[in-house]
Design a protein around this motif. Structure first.
Motif, PDB file in Angstrom:
ATOM      1  N   HIS A  50       6.811   2.152  12.382  1.00  0.00           N
ATOM      2  CA  HIS A  50       6.174   1.132  11.552  1.00  0.00           C
ATOM      3  C   HIS A  50       7.102   0.658  10.439  1.00  0.00           C
ATOM      4  O   HIS A  50       7.217  -0.531  10.179  1.00  0.00           O
ATOM      5  CB  HIS A  50       4.883   1.703  10.963  1.00  0.00           C
ATOM      6  CG  HIS A  50       4.110   0.709  10.156  1.00  0.00           C
ATOM      7  ND1 HIS A  50       3.586  -0.444  10.698  1.00  0.00           N
ATOM      8  CD2 HIS A  50       3.779   0.693   8.832  1.00  0.00           C
ATOM      9  CE1 HIS A  50       2.961  -1.120   9.746  1.00  0.00           C
ATOM     10  NE2 HIS A  50       3.069  -0.462   8.620  1.00  0.00           N
ATOM     11  N   CYS A  51       7.778   1.587   9.791  1.00  0.00           N
ATOM     12  CA  CYS A  51       8.519   1.211   8.586  1.00  0.00           C
ATOM     13  C   CYS A  51      10.031   1.156   8.754  1.00  0.00           C
ATOM     14  O   CYS A  51      10.723   0.608   7.909  1.00  0.00           O
ATOM     15  CB  CYS A  51       8.162   2.142   7.423  1.00  0.00           C
ATOM     16  SG  CYS A  51       8.541   3.881   7.713  1.00  0.00           S
ATOM     17  N   CYS A  98       5.002   4.526   3.037  1.00  0.00           N
ATOM     18  CA  CYS A  98       4.540   3.918   4.271  1.00  0.00           C
ATOM     19  C   CYS A  98       3.109   4.355   4.562  1.00  0.00           C
ATOM     20  O   CYS A  98       2.799   5.540   4.482  1.00  0.00           O
ATOM     21  CB  CYS A  98       5.468   4.362   5.405  1.00  0.00           C
ATOM     22  SG  CYS A  98       4.870   3.892   7.039  1.00  0.00           S
ATOM     23  N   SER A 114      11.391   7.905   8.415  1.00  0.00           N
ATOM     24  CA  SER A 114      10.684   6.673   8.725  1.00  0.00           C
ATOM     25  C   SER A 114      10.017   6.810  10.078  1.00  0.00           C
ATOM     26  O   SER A 114      10.362   7.664  10.888  1.00  0.00           O
ATOM     27  CB  SER A 114      11.654   5.492   8.724  1.00  0.00           C
ATOM     28  OG  SER A 114      12.651   5.685   9.705  1.00  0.00           O
ATOM     29  N   CYS A 115       9.050   5.951  10.301  1.00  0.00           N
ATOM     30  CA  CYS A 115       8.412   5.905  11.607  1.00  0.00           C
ATOM     31  C   CYS A 115       8.684   4.526  12.188  1.00  0.00           C
ATOM     32  O   CYS A 115       9.320   3.690  11.563  1.00  0.00           O
ATOM     33  CB  CYS A 115       6.908   6.160  11.473  1.00  0.00           C
ATOM     34  SG  CYS A 115       6.055   4.871  10.549  1.00  0.00           S
ATOM     35  N   GLU A 121       1.698   4.584   7.309  1.00  0.00           N
ATOM     36  CA  GLU A 121       1.646   5.328   8.568  1.00  0.00           C
ATOM     37  C   GLU A 121       2.184   6.741   8.441  1.00  0.00           C
ATOM     38  O   GLU A 121       1.606   7.693   8.942  1.00  0.00           O
ATOM     39  CB  GLU A 121       2.449   4.597   9.647  1.00  0.00           C
ATOM     40  CG  GLU A 121       1.967   3.198   9.943  1.00  0.00           C
ATOM     41  CD  GLU A 121       0.650   3.185  10.710  1.00  0.00           C
ATOM     42  OE1 GLU A 121       0.442   4.062  11.561  1.00  0.00           O
ATOM     43  OE2 GLU A 121      -0.168   2.283  10.442  1.00  0.00           O
ATOM     44  N   CYS A 122       3.356   6.863   7.814  1.00  0.00           N
ATOM     45  CA  CYS A 122       4.008   8.173   7.804  1.00  0.00           C
ATOM     46  C   CYS A 122       4.244   8.720   6.400  1.00  0.00           C
ATOM     47  O   CYS A 122       4.775   9.808   6.251  1.00  0.00           O
ATOM     48  CB  CYS A 122       5.335   8.117   8.565  1.00  0.00           C
ATOM     49  SG  CYS A 122       6.595   7.123   7.735  1.00  0.00           S
TER      50      CYS A 122
HETATM   51 ZN   LIG Z   1       6.493   4.889   8.288  1.00  0.00          ZN
END
Ligand SMILES: [Zn+2]
Length: 100
Positions: A16-17, A35, A13-14, A37-38
């Motif tokens: 963001h999530c 996600c 995960s990043c 983002e990632c």
């Molecule tokens: Zn993410």
């Protein structure tokens, strides 16, 4: 447009999530599986709608407030963390879990 809440489904995960994020989506859109983002896998979190009368035993029945009183039930609505305010019935006006 409905808002959907997603959260990382794995350790990948990043920022963001990992704590979850909201997405506006049309009903016709497919739900996200990764996600944005990632690209880590995400799962949709079902957010339970706030159901009035949740404190009554059978939440499948939507009782009107008058009926709730007639049945001897007390109905509360949540007003904060562990705090409930009475909307119908004969119980205490407030429930505060911290004070129980
Ligand atoms: Zn993410």
């Amino acid at each position: 447009m409905p808002t959907y809440h997603y959260q990382a489904a794995s350790e990948l995960s990043c920022q963001h999530c990992e704590g979850g994020f909201d997405v506006f989506q049309k009903l016709s859109e497919d739900k996200l599986s990764a996600c944005p983002e990632c690209q880590a896998p995400v799962k949709k979190i079902i957010q339970a709608p706030l159901i009035a009368g949740k404190m009554t035993r059978d939440s499948n029945h939507t009782l009107s407030e008058k009926n709730i009183e007639k049945q001897g039930f007390t109905q509360y609505r949540k007003i904060g963390q562990g705090k409930y305010e009475k909307t119908a019935g004969k119980g205490p006006n407030f429930i505060d879990k911290d004070q129980l």
